[in-house]
Scaffold this motif. Structure first.
Motif, PDB file in Angstrom:
ATOM      1  N   THR A  81       0.824  -1.211   0.000  1.00  0.00           N
ATOM      2  CA  THR A  81       0.000   0.000   0.000  1.00  0.00           C
ATOM      3  C   THR A  81       0.858   1.261   0.000  1.00  0.00           C
ATOM      4  OG1 THR A  81      -0.157  -0.035   2.416  1.00  0.00           O
ATOM      5  CG2 THR A  81      -1.929  -1.119   1.179  1.00  0.00           C
ATOM      6  N   THR A  82       2.141   1.139   0.310  1.00  0.00           N
ATOM      7  CA  THR A  82       3.033   2.299   0.320  1.00  0.00           C
ATOM      8  C   THR A  82       3.941   2.356  -0.903  1.00  0.00           C
ATOM      9  OG1 THR A  82       4.710   1.093   1.579  1.00  0.00           O
ATOM     10  CG2 THR A  82       3.080   2.365   2.845  1.00  0.00           C
ATOM     11  N   GLY A 110       0.539  -4.303   4.021  1.00  0.00           N
ATOM     12  CA  GLY A 110      -0.101  -3.094   4.517  1.00  0.00           C
ATOM     13  C   GLY A 110      -0.153  -3.160   6.027  1.00  0.00           C
ATOM     14  N   SER A 111      -0.663  -2.102   6.628  1.00  0.00           N
ATOM     15  CA  SER A 111      -0.672  -2.065   8.089  1.00  0.00           C
ATOM     16  C   SER A 111      -1.709  -3.015   8.681  1.00  0.00           C
ATOM     17  CB  SER A 111      -0.898  -0.645   8.588  1.00  0.00           C
ATOM     18  OG  SER A 111      -2.103  -0.129   8.074  1.00  0.00           O
ATOM     19  N   ASP A 115      -6.764  -1.276   6.051  1.00  0.00           N
ATOM     20  CA  ASP A 115      -5.889  -0.497   5.166  1.00  0.00           C
ATOM     21  C   ASP A 115      -5.888  -1.109   3.769  1.00  0.00           C
ATOM     22  OD1 ASP A 115      -3.785   1.314   4.343  1.00  0.00           O
ATOM     23  OD2 ASP A 115      -2.303  -0.233   4.810  1.00  0.00           O
ATOM     24  N   GLN A 118      -9.276  -0.608   1.854  1.00  0.00           N
ATOM     25  CA  GLN A 118      -9.387   0.736   1.274  1.00  0.00           C
ATOM     26  C   GLN A 118      -8.531   0.857   0.019  1.00  0.00           C
ATOM     27  OE1 GLN A 118      -8.209   3.269   4.516  1.00  0.00           O
ATOM     28  NE2 GLN A 118     -10.319   3.546   5.219  1.00  0.00           N
ATOM     29  N   TYR A 119      -7.346   0.302   0.048  1.00  0.00           N
ATOM     30  CA  TYR A 119      -6.420   0.340  -1.084  1.00  0.00           C
ATOM     31  C   TYR A 119      -7.005  -0.407  -2.280  1.00  0.00           C
ATOM     32  CZ  TYR A 119      -1.863   0.004  -3.449  1.00  0.00           C
ATOM     33  OH  TYR A 119      -0.819   0.081  -4.336  1.00  0.00           O
TER      34      TYR A 119
END
Length: 194
Positions: A81-82, A110-111, A115, A118-119
């Motif tokens: 996600t980052t 992801g966290s 998270d 949503q991504y």
């Protein structure tokens, strides 16, 4: 005056630390921090010709089990996600998946599951999507993203490596699918020395 100097030094220190963190994240995404070079990142992961671990994980949308090791040939895509490059390659993956009927399993770091949900919604990802844990990363020997494995119908790795452009995607999928790609697409393929 001395308080102003202390504040300026503190602000400079904070910016320096943030810059170091962002640089480390970027290097990890490119495979430089962990492996020395991005070429080295292509060499990480389960070796070509080996079977992927028997792994079944729940899809984050449906809760249904997703089998990563058998069935028809597929692309196992490790993203985050980052990861900006991951978000940029998803439209290409979705297009190839839709056009040529090649299943994709998104394995995302992801966290937490919220998270990731949503991504997935934001990028309108299709296909199975599972939460990547450190155990999965270790089992598949994945240290950077975007990274992918192409697995045949027996669960054997037939291609692997960094996946950050359409040409590389098509090159990686060739072993499992004979596809008539348009000439302009073939011109975009990067030749990757093995």
């Amino acid at each position: 005056m001395p308080i102003a100097i202390v504040v300026i030094v503190a602000v400079c220190l904070v910016f320096t630390i943030l810059n170091m963190i962002m640089t480390a994240v970027l290097f990890r995404q490119l495979g430089l921090f962990v492996l020395g070079t991005s070429r080295g990142a292509n060499d990480s992961g389960i070796s070509i010709g080996r079977r992927v671990p028997k792994t079944e994980l729940p899809d984050i949308r449906t809760g249904q089990p997703v089998n990563l090791h058998d069935g028809r040939g597929k692309l196992l895509f490790f993203g985050s996600t980052t990861c900006g490059e991951c978000a940029q390659i998803y439209p290409e993956i979705l297009d190839v998946e839709r056009r040529y009927d090649i299943p994709v399993v998104n394995i995302l770091f992801g966290s937490d599951v919220a998270d990731l949900s949503q991504y997935v919604e934001k990028l309108d990802l299709k296909g199975a999507t599972v939460f990547a844990t450190e155990d999965i990363a270790q089992a598949y020997d994945v240290e950077v993203s975007p990274f992918a494995f192409v697995v045949d119908d027996r669960g054997i790795v037939v291609a692997k490596g960094l996946l950050n452009n359409r040409g590389r995607l098509i090159e990686m999928l060739a072993p499992i699918r004979q596809v008539d790609f348009p000439e302009e697409t073939l011109n975009d393929i990067e030749i990757i020395a093995r």
